[in-house]
Design an enzyme around this catalytic site. Structure first.
Site, PDB file in Angstrom:
ATOM      1  CG  HIS A 151       4.088 -23.282 -12.705  1.00  0.00           C
ATOM      2  ND1 HIS A 151       3.248 -24.163 -12.063  1.00  0.00           N
ATOM      3  CD2 HIS A 151       4.877 -24.045 -13.509  1.00  0.00           C
ATOM      4  CE1 HIS A 151       3.511 -25.393 -12.459  1.00  0.00           C
ATOM      5  NE2 HIS A 151       4.500 -25.344 -13.335  1.00  0.00           N
ATOM      6  CD  GLU A 194       0.094 -20.166 -10.487  1.00  0.00           C
ATOM      7  OE1 GLU A 194      -0.897 -20.902 -10.381  1.00  0.00           O
ATOM      8  OE2 GLU A 194       0.994 -20.357 -11.354  1.00  0.00           O
ATOM      9  CB  CYS A 210       0.336 -26.944  -9.477  1.00  0.00           C
ATOM     10  SG  CYS A 210       1.901 -26.054  -9.312  1.00  0.00           S
TER      11      CYS A 210
END
Length: 151
Positions: free
Chosen positions: A55, A57, A85
């Site tokens: 992801h 991040e 998430c």
């Protein structure tokens, strides 16, 4: 335009890059608030890397830790175009990110305004300051257009 909006627009550019390689358009920036410098930029690379943990991040935290030669990003802020998430929220906590800024809410998988608020749990290691809905219209538009084209 505020500084946080300017930095979020850099994250949006990263999300557009993800979109250009057929990844879900999520972009992220690690910003050092003490030096006023962007440390790292990234975007979703789950398909490109064949890695479900890639992801935006996670990628940007990994890159910043390598650049700064540390596992703690204490004076750093994370800007991301989509609400993190649970996996990314845990990484944000472990990295000791100072502030989290995000654009679009993710009511299904999001860990702040979505299904569960990870940072309200008693056992959370570290709680960043959280600022939501930064440039949310632009962030939402990217995601809506991406999924509309695929349905």
């Amino acid at each position: 335009m505020t500084n946080s909006q300017n930095i979020m627009f850099e994250a949006i550019k990263c999300a557009e890059e993800a979109n250009s390689i057929n990844e879900v358009p999520v972009g992220a920036i690690i910003y050092n608030s003490q030096t006023s410098q962007i440390i790292s930029k990234s975007f979703n690379k789950t398909n490109k890397n064949l890695d479900p943990t890639a992801h935006a991040e996670i990628n940007v935290i990994r890159d910043a830790c390598k650049i700064l030669n540390t596992s703690r990003l204490i004076n750093c802020d994370l800007y991301v175009t989509l609400e993190p998430c649970m996996m990314c929220a845990a990484a944000i906590s472990q990295a000791r990110i100072r502030r989290l800024y995000f654009g679009a809410d993710d009511l299904k998988y999001g860990s702040i305004n979505g299904n569960i608020n990870y940072f309200q749990k008693e056992n959370t290691n570290h709680l960043p300051e959280i600022y939501d809905n930064i440039c949310s219209e632009s962030c939402n538009r990217l995601l809506i257009n991406f999924f509309k084209e695929r349905r």
